[in-house]
Design an enzyme around this catalytic site. Sequence first.
Site, short mmCIF file in Angstrom:
data_model
loop_
_atom_site.label_atom_id
_atom_site.label_comp_id
_atom_site.label_asym_id
_atom_site.label_seq_id
_atom_site.Cartn_x
_atom_site.Cartn_y
_atom_site.Cartn_z
NE ARG A 31 -2.07 1.63 3.34
CZ ARG A 31 -1.97 1.49 4.57
NH1 ARG A 31 -2.57 0.13 5.00
NH2 ARG A 31 -0.92 1.93 5.36
CD GLU A 83 4.84 3.63 5.61
OE1 GLU A 83 6.20 3.28 5.85
OE2 GLU A 83 3.94 3.42 6.59
CG ASN A 117 2.75 0.76 4.87
OD1 ASN A 117 3.14 0.96 5.73
ND2 ASN A 117 1.95 1.51 4.21
CB SER A 157 -4.07 -3.41 8.02
OG SER A 157 -3.54 -2.35 8.37
CE LYS A 167 8.79 4.80 8.01
NZ LYS A 167 8.04 3.55 7.76
CE LYS A 202 8.54 9.63 7.72
NZ LYS A 202 7.60 8.81 6.75
CD GLU A 229 7.29 0.07 7.95
OE1 GLU A 229 6.25 0.60 7.55
OE2 GLU A 229 8.35 0.36 7.27
N GLY A 230 4.45 0.68 11.39
CA GLY A 230 3.41 0.63 12.37
C GLY A 230 2.58 1.74 13.36
NE ARG A 267 -4.08 5.14 6.92
CZ ARG A 267 -2.74 4.93 7.05
NH1 ARG A 267 -2.59 4.15 8.09
NH2 ARG A 267 -1.84 4.99 6.22
P1 ADP Z 1 4.90 3.87 9.59
O1 ADP Z 1 5.69 2.89 9.05
O2 ADP Z 1 5.08 3.89 11.04
O3 ADP Z 1 3.47 3.83 9.25
P2 ADP Z 1 5.00 6.40 8.34
O4 ADP Z 1 6.17 6.91 7.60
O5 ADP Z 1 3.74 6.02 7.48
O6 ADP Z 1 5.61 5.40 9.08
O7 ADP Z 1 4.58 7.71 9.09
C1 ADP Z 1 3.55 7.37 10.17
C2 ADP Z 1 2.61 8.60 10.07
O8 ADP Z 1 3.42 9.76 10.41
C3 ADP Z 1 1.90 8.91 8.73
O9 ADP Z 1 0.89 8.14 8.68
C4 ADP Z 1 1.69 10.29 8.65
O10 ADP Z 1 0.63 10.60 9.57
C5 ADP Z 1 2.83 10.69 9.54
N1 ADP Z 1 4.16 11.45 8.55
C6 ADP Z 1 4.89 10.28 8.28
N2 ADP Z 1 5.68 11.13 7.27
C7 ADP Z 1 5.32 12.31 7.18
C8 ADP Z 1 5.76 13.50 6.51
N3 ADP Z 1 6.95 13.48 5.65
N4 ADP Z 1 5.02 14.69 6.81
C9 ADP Z 1 4.04 14.73 7.59
N5 ADP Z 1 3.52 13.53 8.30
C10 ADP Z 1 4.16 12.57 7.94
MG MG Z 2 2.70 4.35 7.35
#
Ligand code: ADP
Ligand code: MG
Length: 474
Positions: free
Chosen positions: A125, A144, A146, A151, A305, A364, A368-369, A450
């Site tokens: 996704r 990102e 996944n 899910s 990442k 970051k 994940e998660g 979401r």
């Molecule tokens: P995970 O693998 O934990 O899901 P993500 O990279 O998806 O990590 O980041 C988790 C959440 O943080 C995202 O769903 C988003 O809400 C927020 N986020 C992540 N990267 C950014 C970004 N570059 N700018 C703004 N919000 C972010």
């Molecule tokens: Mg995410």
Amino acid sequence: MAAGWRDVVRDPAAVRDAAAVAVDAALLAGGLMRTGEQPHSSDVVNYAPFTLLPSVVPRALFEQAYAVQQDFNLLVDTISQNKEFLEQTLASTIKVDDFTARLFRIYMQVLEEGLAQTVFLGINRSDYMFDCGVDGTTALKQIEINTIAASFGGLTSRTADVHGLVLKVLGKTEEASRLLPNNPAKGLALGIAKAWELYGSQSAVVMFLVEEVQRNIFDQRCVENELWKRNIRVIRRRFRDVFEKGSLDDSRRLYMDGQEVAVVYYREGYVPQTYDQQNWEARLLLERSRAVKCPDIATQLAGTKKVQQELSRPGTLEKLLPGHPEAVARMRATFAGLYSLDEGEEGDKIAAKAIADPERFVLKPQREGGGNNLYGEELRKVLEKIRDSPERTSYILMDKIKPQPALNYLLRAHSPLQVSECISELGIFGVYVRQGQELVLNEAAGHLLRTKAIEHADGGVAAGVAVLDTPYLV
Ligand code: ADP
Ligand code: MG
């Protein structure tokens, strides 16, 4: 706010009525989750949290996200077959990040032995936010991809009907008719079924590798049921079960309780806490097997990442996908600024920049998660602490995406009904199947929107921060 939701927000009585209808409709439709109090039983369940109103999404960006999904499928699949790229890209990370290092060790181990697996299945996704420029224009920016346990492809198929009903109750019949149907679970099951068929054993089963605590079981059941409809047998097992009862025969066919397993679909296995020594052994057993893993360990690594950050370097996509300049351009258009924190001048410079202006970035780790990223003051503090240590290398920096907030109501069991300023994240599900070198299936399988209140920087639906939503295209 487009589409006139403003008038809804001004009418609290109508909102209360609509919310009551919405909650019952969600329960009737099967938009369900187990409760935090009784996560091991379906005796008492709640509705999965969702927005009262669908959220406005620019149609052009929505279509852009769909149009680039097959490219991302191809990219992930390509990376998963490129040992040199994974080795080089993750070299600095695995020196400092234990979890990635352990996954990588299994990856090398199965390569050395030689892969028994010949059919490959990817379910991913790709997540995006709509970045709002100073001039008011919006752009699709990838958060990102996944590549493991993506899910909500099941539960999200329930929200469009609920939102359609809500809009009707609010007197917006015309708007209700414009909501798109969406059923990712069906597309995911199609991919699993294709992999199962190519594996080529009628009596073999599909094994969902599931968590110890299964609050989101209904989401998984949606996919399971689609497989049963096709007369494909599904079993659910945990890593612990695999450790105790899993085995390989001489040709590395995988057996669980005497049943041959054609496909292992991981809905678990992406956080370090999952793994004790026995569970690592179980993971190794699965990876060594002939069964189709969704994803195989290489594809899981392709979703880190660190890999994402390397992909944004000029020239990297071109090198990985020579002969696909259009796909490269489509993907690159969705990239936000991503920066390596590896030791050296480049990392020093960006670390200094982020410490000086932490609001511009997200820090970051390789996790994940949800709930792992660092923002603002916390980002500054952590980065100051690790700026001169190798630990810095286990993180990447990313430009912070700044979407335009919109008003909505987040409906959650036992929570008061109140209006919130919200931002949304759009995910597109991708499915592909490869047999040997040939991609025999490559599709976008549906979407997930979401939405969360702006005061939460991070966290998904399972983490209790975001809720399910439906895009209202304008
Ligand atoms: P995970 O693998 O934990 O899901 P993500 O990279 O998806 O990590 O980041 C988790 C959440 O943080 C995202 O769903 C988003 O809400 C927020 N986020 C992540 N990267 C950014 C970004 N570059 N700018 C703004 N919000 C972010
Ligand atoms: Mg995410």
